[in-house]
Motif scaffolding. Structure first.
Motif, PDB file in Angstrom:
ATOM      1  N   CYS A   1      39.740  35.556  29.879  1.00 20.73           N
ATOM      2  CA  CYS A   1      39.381  36.689  30.747  1.00 20.73           C
ATOM      3  C   CYS A   1      38.137  37.415  30.246  1.00 20.73           C
ATOM      4  O   CYS A   1      37.438  38.069  31.019  1.00 20.73           O
ATOM      5  CB  CYS A   1      40.559  37.661  30.853  1.00 20.73           C
ATOM      6  SG  CYS A   1      41.941  37.012  31.831  1.00 20.73           S
TER       7      CYS A   1
ATOM      8  N   GLN B   1      35.076  35.521  32.175  1.00 16.23           N
ATOM      9  CA  GLN B   1      35.003  35.215  33.604  1.00 16.23           C
ATOM     10  C   GLN B   1      33.771  35.877  34.235  1.00 16.23           C
ATOM     11  O   GLN B   1      33.513  37.051  34.030  1.00 16.23           O
ATOM     12  CB  GLN B   1      36.279  35.687  34.306  1.00 16.23           C
ATOM     13  CG  GLN B   1      37.515  34.920  33.879  1.00 16.23           C
ATOM     14  CD  GLN B   1      37.365  33.415  34.006  1.00 16.23           C
ATOM     15  OE1 GLN B   1      37.075  32.907  35.089  1.00 16.23           O
ATOM     16  NE2 GLN B   1      37.530  32.702  32.903  1.00 16.23           N
TER      17      GLN B   1
ATOM     18  N   GLN C   1      30.809  35.326  33.391  1.00 13.92           N
ATOM     19  CA  GLN C   1      29.785  35.540  32.368  1.00 13.92           C
ATOM     20  C   GLN C   1      29.352  34.239  31.702  1.00 13.92           C
ATOM     21  O   GLN C   1      28.806  34.245  30.601  1.00 13.92           O
ATOM     22  CB  GLN C   1      30.312  36.523  31.315  1.00 13.92           C
ATOM     23  CG  GLN C   1      30.667  37.888  31.885  1.00 13.92           C
ATOM     24  CD  GLN C   1      31.163  38.861  30.839  1.00 13.92           C
ATOM     25  OE1 GLN C   1      30.937  38.690  29.642  1.00 13.92           O
ATOM     26  NE2 GLN C   1      31.851  39.902  31.268  1.00 13.92           N
TER      27      GLN C   1
ATOM     28  N   GLN D   1      41.697  38.707  39.767  1.00  8.69           N
ATOM     29  CA  GLN D   1      40.353  39.196  39.475  1.00  8.69           C
ATOM     30  C   GLN D   1      40.322  40.688  39.187  1.00  8.69           C
ATOM     31  O   GLN D   1      39.559  41.142  38.321  1.00  8.69           O
ATOM     32  CB  GLN D   1      39.412  38.888  40.643  1.00  8.69           C
ATOM     33  CG  GLN D   1      37.958  39.266  40.378  1.00  8.69           C
ATOM     34  CD  GLN D   1      37.372  38.545  39.177  1.00  8.69           C
ATOM     35  OE1 GLN D   1      37.494  37.335  39.054  1.00  8.69           O
ATOM     36  NE2 GLN D   1      36.723  39.293  38.268  1.00  8.69           N
ATOM     37  N   ASP D   2      41.154  41.477  39.870  1.00 15.28           N
ATOM     38  CA  ASP D   2      41.127  42.915  39.622  1.00 15.28           C
ATOM     39  C   ASP D   2      41.600  43.237  38.202  1.00 15.28           C
ATOM     40  O   ASP D   2      41.118  44.185  37.573  1.00 15.28           O
ATOM     41  CB  ASP D   2      41.950  43.676  40.662  1.00 15.28           C
ATOM     42  CG  ASP D   2      43.417  43.272  40.684  1.00 15.28           C
ATOM     43  OD1 ASP D   2      43.731  42.113  40.354  1.00 15.28           O
ATOM     44  OD2 ASP D   2      44.266  44.120  41.039  1.00 15.28           O
TER      45      ASP D   2
ATOM     46  N   ASP E   1      38.740  42.346  35.823  1.00 18.84           N
ATOM     47  CA  ASP E   1      37.737  43.412  35.837  1.00 18.84           C
ATOM     48  C   ASP E   1      38.128  44.560  34.904  1.00 18.84           C
ATOM     49  O   ASP E   1      37.288  45.080  34.153  1.00 18.84           O
ATOM     50  CB  ASP E   1      37.546  43.950  37.256  1.00 18.84           C
ATOM     51  CG  ASP E   1      36.923  42.930  38.200  1.00 18.84           C
ATOM     52  OD1 ASP E   1      36.310  41.961  37.695  1.00 18.84           O
ATOM     53  OD2 ASP E   1      37.068  43.097  39.424  1.00 18.84           O
TER      54      ASP E   1
ATOM     55  N   GLN F   1      37.795  43.389  31.224  1.00 19.88           N
ATOM     56  CA  GLN F   1      36.415  43.356  30.733  1.00 19.88           C
ATOM     57  C   GLN F   1      35.861  44.761  30.554  1.00 19.88           C
ATOM     58  O   GLN F   1      35.102  45.014  29.605  1.00 19.88           O
ATOM     59  CB  GLN F   1      35.544  42.542  31.686  1.00 19.88           C
ATOM     60  CG  GLN F   1      35.885  41.059  31.682  1.00 19.88           C
ATOM     61  CD  GLN F   1      34.941  40.237  32.517  1.00 19.88           C
ATOM     62  OE1 GLN F   1      34.094  40.750  33.250  1.00 19.88           O
ATOM     63  NE2 GLN F   1      35.063  38.908  32.418  1.00 19.88           N
ATOM     64  N   ARG F   2      36.252  45.676  31.417  1.00 20.26           N
ATOM     65  CA  ARG F   2      35.811  47.063  31.271  1.00 20.26           C
ATOM     66  C   ARG F   2      36.315  47.643  29.951  1.00 20.26           C
ATOM     67  O   ARG F   2      35.547  48.246  29.178  1.00 20.26           O
ATOM     68  CB  ARG F   2      36.343  47.892  32.434  1.00 20.26           C
ATOM     69  CG  ARG F   2      35.938  49.375  32.400  1.00 20.26           C
ATOM     70  CD  ARG F   2      36.876  50.208  33.259  1.00 20.26           C
ATOM     71  NE  ARG F   2      38.228  50.265  32.700  1.00 20.26           N
ATOM     72  CZ  ARG F   2      39.305  50.658  33.381  1.00 20.26           C
ATOM     73  NH1 ARG F   2      39.205  51.000  34.654  1.00 20.26           N
ATOM     74  NH2 ARG F   2      40.489  50.690  32.791  1.00 20.26           N
TER      75      ARG F   2
END
Length: 258
Positions: free
Chosen positions: A139, A142, A144, A218-219, A222, A225-226
């Motif tokens: 994760c 993704q 990147q 995907q959420d 996100d 990664q944040r």
């Protein structure tokens, strides 16, 4: 101010303190890769830009195993792969052709680059889906990662343009049916990125071997990664990791410092 450095049977080399530190870090990196099982006989490569100089780089001597690399026997080359440091060793052409294009066209963004053939990363590069969002480490990457179709041994300069195009604004390029290229502004950042990629690929191979992988939405990726970007600052972009592994290899064999 240059410093004259000599070690064992290696020729004397003259370099700045900044270059000597880069040599130490790169030699340590080769030993760490070897300790972690990421070496590939005398093949594959890690290169780093020489600080304070234009278009000069350090790379491993072709013909030596990773556990034979030392700070003083690293080869200093220009962007064309020419030996400019007086080393008696040669450089693997296939080892620097792709690196040269990245170093030349991406500047400090690609100050440190590695290319490996580990079983797990090659397996993922050979999987039609590439790296899948099915585990914690995967994760991280993704959206990147760039992908580049296999064109054979990377000895032809004209492939460089396609490599850079397929990399885009990422820092990892998965060479399909081949292996990954990982880069960063620092050798420490490159190392920790490679470590996480290796773990992601190992876990993916194990997961697919069991069947029925559970993808991460995907959420959630996100959010992951944040939050990861916030946590990453605590580790100094791989500095803590790299120094920890340097301590480990020092306890085993500190000859890389020669």
């Amino acid at each position: 101010m240059a410093t004259q450095l000599k070690s064992g049977n290696e020729p004397g080399i003259e370099c700045s303190k900044e270059e000597w530190q880069a040599r130490l870090d790169l030699a340590a990196c080769y030993r760490i890769f070897d300790h972690l099982g990421w070496s590939e006989s005398i093949y594959n490569h890690i290169s780093v830009k020489v600080p304070g100089e234009e278009d000069t780089f350090l790379i491993n001597p072709f013909g030596l195993l990773y556990d034979e690399v030392t700070a003083s026997n690293l080869v200093k080359i220009d962007v064309e792969g020419n030996n400019v440091g007086g080393s008696p060793y040669m450089v693997n052409k296939a080892g620097f052709t792709q690196h040269a294009y990245f170093h030349k066209h991406l500047g400090t963004r690609a100050a440190a680059i590695c290319h490996v053939h580990t079983t797990a990363t090659m397996a993922v590069c050979s999987h039609k889906g590439g790296l899948l969002p099915t585990n914690f480490y995967a994760c991280n990457f993704q959206g990147q990662i760039g992908y580049h179709d296999f064109e054979g041994i990377t000895v032809r300069p004209e492939e460089g343009e396609r490599l850079v195009e397929n990399l885009g604004d990422h820092s990892i390029l998965m060479l399909r049916n081949h292996g990954p290229v990982v880069m960063d502004k620092t050798i420490q950042g490159m190392f920790v990125k490679m470590w996480a990629l290796q773990r992601a690929c190992e876990i993916q191979v194990a997961t697919l071997g069991m069947g029925g992988p559970q993808p991460v939405p995907q959420d959630v990726v996100d959010v992951h990664q944040r939050d990861l970007s916030v946590m990453a600052g605590q580790g100094g972009a791989g500095l803590f990791d790299f120094e920890a592994w340097k301590r480990r290899i020092d306890r085993i064999d500190d000859s890389w410092r020669n």
